[in-house]
Design a protein around this motif. Structure first.
Motif, PDB file in Angstrom:
ATOM      1  N   GLU A  66      56.741  18.528  68.806  1.00  0.00           N
ATOM      2  CA  GLU A  66      55.874  19.113  67.771  1.00  0.00           C
ATOM      3  C   GLU A  66      54.623  18.259  67.581  1.00  0.00           C
ATOM      4  N   GLU A  67      54.817  16.953  67.514  1.00  0.00           N
ATOM      5  CA  GLU A  67      53.678  16.059  67.322  1.00  0.00           C
ATOM      6  C   GLU A  67      52.736  16.098  68.529  1.00  0.00           C
ATOM      7  N   LEU A  68      53.291  16.135  69.712  1.00  0.00           N
ATOM      8  CA  LEU A  68      52.451  16.195  70.913  1.00  0.00           C
ATOM      9  C   LEU A  68      51.663  17.497  70.986  1.00  0.00           C
ATOM     10  N   SER A  69      52.278  18.593  70.549  1.00  0.00           N
ATOM     11  CA  SER A  69      51.564  19.870  70.588  1.00  0.00           C
ATOM     12  C   SER A  69      50.428  19.863  69.569  1.00  0.00           C
ATOM     13  N   HIS A  70      50.629  19.223  68.428  1.00  0.00           N
ATOM     14  CA  HIS A  70      49.561  19.136  67.427  1.00  0.00           C
ATOM     15  C   HIS A  70      48.433  18.235  67.930  1.00  0.00           C
ATOM     16  N   ALA A  71      48.789  17.183  68.663  1.00  0.00           N
ATOM     17  CA  ALA A  71      47.773  16.270  69.218  1.00  0.00           C
ATOM     18  C   ALA A  71      46.892  17.019  70.190  1.00  0.00           C
ATOM     19  N   GLY A  72      47.461  17.913  70.981  1.00  0.00           N
ATOM     20  CA  GLY A  72      46.677  18.713  71.921  1.00  0.00           C
ATOM     21  C   GLY A  72      45.720  19.648  71.202  1.00  0.00           C
ATOM     22  N   GLN A  73      46.124  20.152  70.046  1.00  0.00           N
ATOM     23  CA  GLN A  73      45.253  21.037  69.280  1.00  0.00           C
ATOM     24  C   GLN A  73      44.116  20.260  68.630  1.00  0.00           C
ATOM     25  N   ARG A  74      44.377  18.998  68.247  1.00  0.00           N
ATOM     26  CA  ARG A  74      43.343  18.183  67.617  1.00  0.00           C
ATOM     27  C   ARG A  74      42.250  17.807  68.604  1.00  0.00           C
ATOM     28  N   THR A  75      42.609  17.619  69.879  1.00  0.00           N
ATOM     29  CA  THR A  75      41.607  17.186  70.847  1.00  0.00           C
ATOM     30  C   THR A  75      40.878  18.350  71.488  1.00  0.00           C
ATOM     31  N   ALA A  76      41.395  19.561  71.311  1.00  0.00           N
ATOM     32  CA  ALA A  76      40.780  20.732  71.946  1.00  0.00           C
ATOM     33  C   ALA A  76      39.567  21.192  71.169  1.00  0.00           C
TER      34      ALA A  76
END
Length: 76
Positions: A66-76
């Protein structure tokens, strides 16, 4: 509990390290990348274990994803 990551800025490229990596075979570079990933995931998992000591290993792994998926959204 929502945690925010600090704004990280990377310094200049370490040219010596870059040259050393370039001399490695592709398989060895991939192995180094996978070992770095394992370290990073282990550090995140350890932090999550301290934040959520009551969670099982399976639940911690889900929290990690979950945290990794949110990190991907923050950098996109």
């Amino acid at each position: 509990m929502k945690t925010s990551l600090p704004n990280t800025e990377f310094g200049p490229i370490d040219r010596t390290q870059w040259r050393l990596l370039a001399q490695l075979s592709p398989a060895t570079r991939v192995r180094a990348m996978l070992e770095a990933r394992e370290l990073a995931v282990g550090l995140i998992r350890g932090r999550l274990r301290r934040c959520y000591p009551e969670l099982s290993t399976a639940d911690l792994n889900l929290k990690l994803l979950e945290e990794l998926s949110h990190a991907g959204q923050r950098t996109a």
